[in-house]
Design a protein around this motif. Structure first.
Motif, PDB file in Angstrom:
ATOM      1  N   TRP A 261      -9.695   0.791  -9.728  1.00 12.61           N
ATOM      2  CA  TRP A 261      -9.208   1.840 -10.604  1.00 12.61           C
ATOM      3  C   TRP A 261      -7.699   2.035 -10.634  1.00 12.61           C
ATOM      4  CZ3 TRP A 261     -11.759   4.054 -14.397  1.00 12.61           C
ATOM      5  CH2 TRP A 261     -13.167   4.042 -14.369  1.00 12.61           C
ATOM      6  N   ILE A 262      -6.962   1.533  -9.657  1.00  7.74           N
ATOM      7  CA  ILE A 262      -5.536   1.866  -9.577  1.00  7.74           C
ATOM      8  C   ILE A 262      -4.678   0.722 -10.114  1.00  7.74           C
ATOM      9  CG2 ILE A 262      -3.659   2.462  -7.999  1.00  7.74           C
ATOM     10  CD1 ILE A 262      -5.646   4.006  -6.333  1.00  7.74           C
ATOM     11  N   SER A 263      -3.664   1.065 -10.879  1.00  2.00           N
ATOM     12  CA  SER A 263      -2.832   0.062 -11.544  1.00  2.00           C
ATOM     13  C   SER A 263      -1.956  -0.695 -10.540  1.00  2.00           C
ATOM     14  CB  SER A 263      -1.938   0.727 -12.595  1.00  2.00           C
ATOM     15  OG  SER A 263      -0.903   1.467 -11.969  1.00  2.00           O
ATOM     16  N   GLU A 264      -1.530  -1.898 -10.939  1.00  7.42           N
ATOM     17  CA  GLU A 264      -0.674  -2.725 -10.080  1.00  7.42           C
ATOM     18  C   GLU A 264       0.648  -2.011  -9.778  1.00  7.42           C
ATOM     19  OE1 GLU A 264      -1.081  -5.639  -8.560  1.00  7.42           O
ATOM     20  OE2 GLU A 264      -3.171  -5.729  -9.193  1.00  7.42           O
ATOM     21  N   GLU A 265       1.208  -1.357 -10.790  1.00  4.30           N
ATOM     22  CA  GLU A 265       2.478  -0.658 -10.600  1.00  4.30           C
ATOM     23  C   GLU A 265       2.314   0.494  -9.607  1.00  4.30           C
ATOM     24  OE1 GLU A 265       6.379  -0.575 -10.901  1.00  4.30           O
ATOM     25  OE2 GLU A 265       5.133  -2.020 -11.998  1.00  4.30           O
ATOM     26  N   ALA A 266       1.187   1.216  -9.716  1.00  6.86           N
ATOM     27  CA  ALA A 266       0.935   2.328  -8.800  1.00  6.86           C
ATOM     28  C   ALA A 266       0.749   1.824  -7.368  1.00  6.86           C
ATOM     29  CB  ALA A 266      -0.297   3.118  -9.240  1.00  6.86           C
ATOM     30  N   LEU A 267       0.132   0.660  -7.211  1.00  2.00           N
ATOM     31  CA  LEU A 267      -0.055   0.098  -5.867  1.00  2.00           C
ATOM     32  C   LEU A 267       1.295  -0.159  -5.190  1.00  2.00           C
ATOM     33  CD1 LEU A 267      -2.991  -2.419  -6.495  1.00  2.00           C
ATOM     34  CD2 LEU A 267      -3.108  -0.264  -5.218  1.00  2.00           C
ATOM     35  N   LYS A 268       2.276  -0.598  -5.983  1.00  2.00           N
ATOM     36  CA  LYS A 268       3.619  -0.822  -5.427  1.00  2.00           C
ATOM     37  C   LYS A 268       4.237   0.503  -4.969  1.00  2.00           C
ATOM     38  CE  LYS A 268       4.425  -4.756  -8.500  1.00  2.00           C
ATOM     39  NZ  LYS A 268       5.196  -5.217  -9.691  1.00  2.00           N
ATOM     40  N   THR A 269       4.079   1.525  -5.796  1.00  4.56           N
ATOM     41  CA  THR A 269       4.617   2.842  -5.436  1.00  4.56           C
ATOM     42  C   THR A 269       3.898   3.397  -4.208  1.00  4.56           C
ATOM     43  OG1 THR A 269       5.116   3.247  -7.766  1.00  4.56           O
ATOM     44  CG2 THR A 269       5.104   5.165  -6.305  1.00  4.56           C
ATOM     45  N   LEU A 293      19.675   8.237  14.032  1.00  2.00           N
ATOM     46  CA  LEU A 293      20.368   8.942  12.949  1.00  2.00           C
ATOM     47  C   LEU A 293      20.505   8.051  11.717  1.00  2.00           C
ATOM     48  CD1 LEU A 293      23.147  10.787  14.994  1.00  2.00           C
ATOM     49  CD2 LEU A 293      21.066  11.778  13.999  1.00  2.00           C
ATOM     50  N   SER A 294      20.724   6.765  11.954  1.00  2.00           N
ATOM     51  CA  SER A 294      20.776   5.807  10.847  1.00  2.00           C
ATOM     52  C   SER A 294      19.395   5.669  10.192  1.00  2.00           C
ATOM     53  CB  SER A 294      21.245   4.451  11.364  1.00  2.00           C
ATOM     54  OG  SER A 294      21.173   3.482  10.356  1.00  2.00           O
ATOM     55  N   PHE A 295      18.367   5.667  11.034  1.00  2.84           N
ATOM     56  CA  PHE A 295      16.978   5.610  10.558  1.00  2.84           C
ATOM     57  C   PHE A 295      16.668   6.810   9.648  1.00  2.84           C
ATOM     58  CE2 PHE A 295      12.652   7.232  11.318  1.00  2.84           C
ATOM     59  CZ  PHE A 295      11.863   6.157  10.922  1.00  2.84           C
ATOM     60  N   LEU A 296      17.096   8.001  10.059  1.00  3.50           N
ATOM     61  CA  LEU A 296      16.863   9.217   9.269  1.00  3.50           C
ATOM     62  C   LEU A 296      17.612   9.186   7.942  1.00  3.50           C
ATOM     63  CD1 LEU A 296      16.966  12.035  11.988  1.00  3.50           C
ATOM     64  CD2 LEU A 296      14.942  11.068  10.860  1.00  3.50           C
ATOM     65  N   GLN A 297      18.822   8.660   7.989  1.00  2.00           N
ATOM     66  CA  GLN A 297      19.632   8.564   6.772  1.00  2.00           C
ATOM     67  C   GLN A 297      18.958   7.624   5.763  1.00  2.00           C
ATOM     68  OE1 GLN A 297      23.641   7.223   7.493  1.00  2.00           O
ATOM     69  NE2 GLN A 297      24.394   7.949   5.524  1.00  2.00           N
ATOM     70  N   ASN A 298      18.464   6.508   6.278  1.00  2.00           N
ATOM     71  CA  ASN A 298      17.771   5.536   5.427  1.00  2.00           C
ATOM     72  C   ASN A 298      16.485   6.146   4.856  1.00  2.00           C
ATOM     73  OD1 ASN A 298      17.300   2.947   4.270  1.00  2.00           O
ATOM     74  ND2 ASN A 298      15.814   2.523   5.889  1.00  2.00           N
ATOM     75  N   LEU A 299      15.786   6.925   5.672  1.00  2.00           N
ATOM     76  CA  LEU A 299      14.565   7.585   5.232  1.00  2.00           C
ATOM     77  C   LEU A 299      14.849   8.561   4.094  1.00  2.00           C
ATOM     78  CD1 LEU A 299      11.582   8.363   5.484  1.00  2.00           C
ATOM     79  CD2 LEU A 299      12.200   9.850   7.398  1.00  2.00           C
ATOM     80  N   GLU A 300      15.910   9.355   4.241  1.00  2.00           N
ATOM     81  CA  GLU A 300      16.268  10.316   3.190  1.00  2.00           C
ATOM     82  C   GLU A 300      16.642   9.601   1.892  1.00  2.00           C
ATOM     83  OE1 GLU A 300      15.919  13.625   3.159  1.00  2.00           O
ATOM     84  OE2 GLU A 300      14.920  13.262   5.085  1.00  2.00           O
ATOM     85  N   LEU A 306      12.648   7.682  -4.572  1.00  2.00           N
ATOM     86  CA  LEU A 306      11.296   7.871  -5.096  1.00  2.00           C
ATOM     87  C   LEU A 306      11.201   9.164  -5.910  1.00  2.00           C
ATOM     88  CD1 LEU A 306       8.569   6.400  -5.003  1.00  2.00           C
ATOM     89  CD2 LEU A 306       7.971   7.772  -3.012  1.00  2.00           C
ATOM     90  N   GLN A 307      11.847  10.203  -5.427  1.00  4.19           N
ATOM     91  CA  GLN A 307      11.798  11.490  -6.132  1.00  4.19           C
ATOM     92  C   GLN A 307      12.610  11.473  -7.419  1.00  4.19           C
ATOM     93  OE1 GLN A 307      12.955  13.815  -2.749  1.00  4.19           O
ATOM     94  NE2 GLN A 307      10.849  14.394  -2.242  1.00  4.19           N
ATOM     95  N   GLN A 308      13.572  10.572  -7.515  1.00  5.46           N
ATOM     96  CA  GLN A 308      14.295  10.398  -8.767  1.00  5.46           C
ATOM     97  C   GLN A 308      13.377   9.825  -9.844  1.00  5.46           C
ATOM     98  OE1 GLN A 308      17.175  12.318  -8.435  1.00  5.46           O
ATOM     99  NE2 GLN A 308      18.247  10.676  -9.515  1.00  5.46           N
ATOM    100  N   GLU A 309      12.467   8.966  -9.411  1.00  2.00           N
ATOM    101  CA  GLU A 309      11.509   8.349 -10.333  1.00  2.00           C
ATOM    102  C   GLU A 309      10.331   9.269 -10.629  1.00  2.00           C
ATOM    103  OE1 GLU A 309      10.431   4.288  -9.181  1.00  2.00           O
ATOM    104  OE2 GLU A 309      12.219   4.284  -7.887  1.00  2.00           O
ATOM    105  N   TYR A 310       9.882  10.008  -9.608  1.00  2.00           N
ATOM    106  CA  TYR A 310       8.702  10.887  -9.750  1.00  2.00           C
ATOM    107  C   TYR A 310       9.060  12.258  -9.189  1.00  2.00           C
ATOM    108  CZ  TYR A 310       6.529   6.275 -10.191  1.00  2.00           C
ATOM    109  OH  TYR A 310       6.225   4.992 -10.579  1.00  2.00           O
TER     110      TYR A 310
END
Length: 315
Positions: A261-269, A293-300, A306-310
């Motif tokens: 049921w789930i689209s290929e594009e959605a699977l990537k997201t 701290l670098s890990f957290l920066q990369n996470l943000e 992702l939030q820019q897209e959705y």
């Protein structure tokens, strides 16, 4: 050598993507699927009235929601120091009558709006056994631990289940003619009914669903029950109660659902969402280290992208 039977599955349309609006109703397996969609940040509403085990309860709920009906004090009763509604699961029950009424009617409003915007509605049927409250001659969604002598236990016939499903489809389509309705039968075994009785119940559900969807091109069927019974034929795939599917079994069935049921594009997201979820669950040895701290920066940064897209995705 093939040591496992496989349920053949075909990709279905329309696919679920991140623009999809999802409503999941029914038994506890609807919640298992819904939790997966929630984890991957789809726009999802799960069981606003709590778990609804049988098709008559789902039909009643959809009637109340689509007809913009409201519950009043006369629809509630007091038992074991809480107020309850026979149409809803006990998770909505509350010591305060007004709070319960507010929760019920807000759930109806929420469902009305969700049906209007939904692209896919998943309905999971748990059992064809129902309990009729003899005093009011009404089939209830939940007995709320009222003494069993107050109820008469009945098995819905294939025809009665089919009528409930047709009525439910009609109510949904009255608000949203184009929504895709996906039916599935819960793999949870209702052993309290008896094992023979459970199989009888499931057979009524399966027969009614297939008769219903054969006449409606905009309804589909996903074989959760068949995957559990015919592919995962081993008690290692059950939880400790030997009734509910284990975490592994739920994951296995979910993988099939994704493929179907789930689209290929959605699977990537979804993969990106999972990376962020895993990173958020990470517990560092040294929270103040440069590496962390670098890990957290990369996470943000990943979250922001992702939030820019959705814009609806929140962590």
């Amino acid at each position: 050598m093939n040591l496992q039977t496989k349920i053949p599955l075909k990709p279905q349309q329309p696919k679920i993507d991140y623009d999809a609006e999802l409503l999941l109703l029914g038994s506890c397996f609807a919640e298992n699927l819904g939790e997966k969609f929630e984890y991957f940040k789809f726009k999802t509403l799960i069981n606003p009235f709590g778990i609804l085990f049988h098709p008559k309860a789902i039909e009643t709920f959809l009637w109340m929601a689509t007809q913009k009906e409201k519950y009043t004090e006369t629809d509630l009763f007091y038992h074991n120091e809480q107020w309850h509604c026979f149409d809803a699961h006990s998770k909505l029950s509350h010591p305060d009558q007004k709070q319960l009424l507010q929760s019920l009617n807000e759930a109806l409003d929420q469902t009305y709006k969700k049906i209007q915007s939904a692209t896919h509605i998943c309905v999971t049927l748990g059992t064809a056994w129902v309990y009729r409250l003899q005093a009011l001659d009404m089939v209830v969604a939940n007995c709320h631990k009222v003494p069993q002598k107050e109820f008469q236990k009945e098995l819905l016939s294939v025809e009665e289940v089919g009528q409930c499903l047709q009525n439910s489809i009609g109510l949904i389509r009255s608000l949203n003619p184009n929504v895709k309705i996906i039916f599935t039968v819960s793999p949870v075994r209702h052993s309290k009914d008896g094992f023979v009785e459970n199989n009888l119940s499931k057979s009524h559900l399966i027969a009614a669903v297939h008769k219903t969807i054969a006449a409606d091109n905009n309804c589909g069927y996903f074989p959760s029950y068949e995957i559990m019974m015919d592919e995962l034929r081993d008690y290692r795939f059950y939880d400790t109660d030997m009734i509910h599917p284990s975490t592994i079994a739920i994951e296995y069935i979910w993988e099939y659902f994704k493929q179907t049921w789930i689209s290929e594009e959605a699977l990537k997201t979804m993969h990106r969402v999972k990376e962020i979820q895993n990173a958020m669950a990470h517990r560092p040895f040294n929270p103040k280290s440069k590496q962390h701290l670098s890990f957290l920066q990369n996470l943000e940064h990943k979250k922001h992208q992702l939030q820019q897209e959705y814009s609806f995705i929140k962590f």
